[in-house]
Write a protein that holds these residues in place. Structure first.
Motif, PDB file in Angstrom:
ATOM      1  N   ALA A  30     -37.832  58.868   1.141  1.00 55.26           N
ATOM      2  CA  ALA A  30     -38.960  58.889   0.075  1.00 55.26           C
ATOM      3  C   ALA A  30     -39.203  57.474  -0.146  1.00 55.26           C
ATOM      4  O   ALA A  30     -40.257  56.970  -0.213  1.00 55.26           O
ATOM      5  N   VAL A  31     -38.089  56.366  -0.574  1.00 54.76           N
ATOM      6  CA  VAL A  31     -38.299  55.179  -0.797  1.00 54.76           C
ATOM      7  C   VAL A  31     -38.865  54.356   0.550  1.00 54.76           C
ATOM      8  O   VAL A  31     -39.823  53.637   0.500  1.00 54.76           O
ATOM      9  N   ARG A  32     -38.497  54.541   1.807  1.00 54.48           N
ATOM     10  CA  ARG A  32     -39.093  54.144   2.855  1.00 54.48           C
ATOM     11  C   ARG A  32     -40.531  54.491   3.023  1.00 54.48           C
ATOM     12  O   ARG A  32     -41.383  53.611   3.618  1.00 54.48           O
ATOM     13  N   ALA A  33     -40.906  55.590   2.610  1.00 60.73           N
ATOM     14  CA  ALA A  33     -42.357  56.147   2.631  1.00 60.73           C
ATOM     15  C   ALA A  33     -43.040  55.534   1.753  1.00 60.73           C
ATOM     16  O   ALA A  33     -44.190  55.972   1.655  1.00 60.73           O
ATOM     17  N   GLY A  34     -42.418  54.917   0.766  1.00 61.08           N
ATOM     18  CA  GLY A  34     -43.482  54.233  -0.473  1.00 61.08           C
ATOM     19  C   GLY A  34     -43.165  54.900  -1.754  1.00 61.08           C
ATOM     20  O   GLY A  34     -44.050  54.495  -2.578  1.00 61.08           O
ATOM     21  N   ILE A  35     -42.497  55.752  -1.924  1.00 59.52           N
ATOM     22  CA  ILE A  35     -42.282  56.596  -3.424  1.00 59.52           C
ATOM     23  C   ILE A  35     -41.014  56.560  -3.996  1.00 59.52           C
ATOM     24  O   ILE A  35     -39.948  56.733  -3.195  1.00 59.52           O
ATOM     25  N   THR A  36     -40.549  55.730  -4.991  1.00 56.40           N
ATOM     26  CA  THR A  36     -39.378  56.029  -5.535  1.00 56.40           C
ATOM     27  C   THR A  36     -38.960  57.090  -6.476  1.00 56.40           C
ATOM     28  O   THR A  36     -39.753  57.477  -7.451  1.00 56.40           O
ATOM     29  N   PRO A  37     -37.966  57.939  -6.108  1.00 55.26           N
ATOM     30  CA  PRO A  37     -37.830  59.230  -6.844  1.00 55.26           C
ATOM     31  C   PRO A  37     -36.986  59.177  -7.972  1.00 55.26           C
ATOM     32  O   PRO A  37     -36.434  57.954  -8.020  1.00 55.26           O
ATOM     33  N   LEU A  38     -36.781  60.012  -8.718  1.00 56.67           N
ATOM     34  CA  LEU A  38     -35.871  60.205  -9.903  1.00 56.67           C
ATOM     35  C   LEU A  38     -34.666  61.203  -9.292  1.00 56.67           C
ATOM     36  O   LEU A  38     -35.061  62.014  -9.048  1.00 56.67           O
ATOM     37  N   ILE A  39     -33.328  60.716  -9.318  1.00 57.96           N
ATOM     38  CA  ILE A  39     -32.353  61.554  -8.802  1.00 57.96           C
ATOM     39  C   ILE A  39     -31.668  62.096 -10.197  1.00 57.96           C
ATOM     40  O   ILE A  39     -31.242  61.245 -11.061  1.00 57.96           O
ATOM     41  N   LEU A  40     -31.598  63.558 -10.319  1.00 53.68           N
ATOM     42  CA  LEU A  40     -30.818  64.242 -11.195  1.00 53.68           C
ATOM     43  C   LEU A  40     -29.531  64.914 -10.574  1.00 53.68           C
ATOM     44  O   LEU A  40     -29.697  65.605  -9.620  1.00 53.68           O
TER      45      LEU A  40
END
Length: 303
Positions: A30-40
């Motif tokens: 996801a980060v490589r594709a341009g979006i930083t997620p939130l991990i729970l």
């Protein structure tokens, strides 16, 4: 490895539930594709308990599951991916996703389920006899059928308390059965909910479960039993969202999408080969496809 958010109740584009091979891989892609997620995440699940892993590419010598799990957390920390170690309780969908943990609520446009599949069950052979008769694994799904009846929730953690709270306004009486363990929540949170700590030794009933025999041989009568052992895993969440299931696994499309828009699943919760390599592949695909979904939603909104 946990990171602190400035505003824990914030909206976010993408939430990943789980920090095992599937969840971490999803975050990396996801980060490589341009979006930083939130991990729970709660913990490393089955991976963290694996003594040695010797069939995974790139490791000529065996590595412990715990070390591999910790390596993954270091990897996302290096990319400044926020990760909160909070127990997942529920996910609700109403156009967007409301993700509830034991401490916070989060809003997201897309979610990836990667918390694995539960392996802990109550070792009572009699319970299998009543699986379709007065035993449930989803309070939101089945609580309606137990209005003004006496029900019990099996478990001793926040997930069990959450399920009991869902049942409290519906049932005549709700009891949490801790099966000999001390509850992992404050007694002040119970309200009208009761606690029964004695161990369960047997299940009884004719065609439906009607009694549980306790360690002192007394019978505990009930109209329904809701199982909420341990923490909520991906399959628990999937049931509550009404996703298609087969053999306790989430049915996904080849791109890891599910029946709900913006909801993806990866890893052990989808069944098949329960191996790290499969979880990594599905996680990578889910992370990529979730970003594609979000980008498509953004383009459609701008049109």
């Amino acid at each position: 490895m946990e990171q602190t958010l400035k505003n824990p109740e914030q909206n976010t584009e993408l939430i990943i539930a789980g920090a095992g091979p599937a969840g971490i891989s999803a975050a990396l892609y996801a980060v490589r594709a341009g979006i930083t997620p939130l991990i729970l995440y709660k913990d490393g699940g089955a991976l963290e308990k694996a003594k040695e892993i010797e069939n995974y590419y790139g490791f000529p010598a065996p590595i412990s599951g715990k070390q591999l799990y910790e390596n993954g957390l270091v990897q996302i920390q290096a990319l400044s991916v926020p990760a909160l170690q909070e127990e997942l309780l529920s996910i609700e969908y109403n156009g967007e996703y409301l993700v509830r943990t034991a401490f916070h609520n989060f809003h997201a446009k897309a979610v990836i389920l990667a918390t694995g599949t539960k392996r802990n069950t109550l070792s009572l052979k009699e319970l299998k006899k009543y699986e379709e008769n007065n035993i449930s694994y989803c309070a939101i799904c089945d609580g309606f059928f137990y209005r003004q009846k006496e029900v019990a929730v099996l478990g001793n953690g926040p997930y069990a308390l959450h399920e009991a709270k869902v049942l409290e306004p519906l049932a005549k009486k709700v009891t949490i059965l801790t099966n000999g363990k001390n509850p992992e929540f404050s007694v002040s949170e119970l309200g009208s909910i009761s606690i029964e700590k004695r161990k369960i030794v047997s299940a009884k009933g004719d065609t439906s479960l009607s009694n549980l025999e306790l360690e002192d041989r007394t019978l505990f009568p009930l109209d329904g039993l809701f199982v909420a052992l341990g923490t909520a895993d991906s399959t628990d969440i999937a049931r509550k969202l009404g996703l298609f299931m087969e053999d306790n696994h989430i049915l996904i499309e080849p791109d890891t999408s599910t029946a709900l828009p913006g909801l993806f699943a990866a890893g052990d919760c989808t069944g098949g080969l329960l191996q790290i390599s499969k979880a990594v592949y599905e996680g990578a695909l889910a992370g990529t496809k979730a970003v594609e979904y979000l980008q498509q939603q953004k383009r459609e909104k701008e049109m």
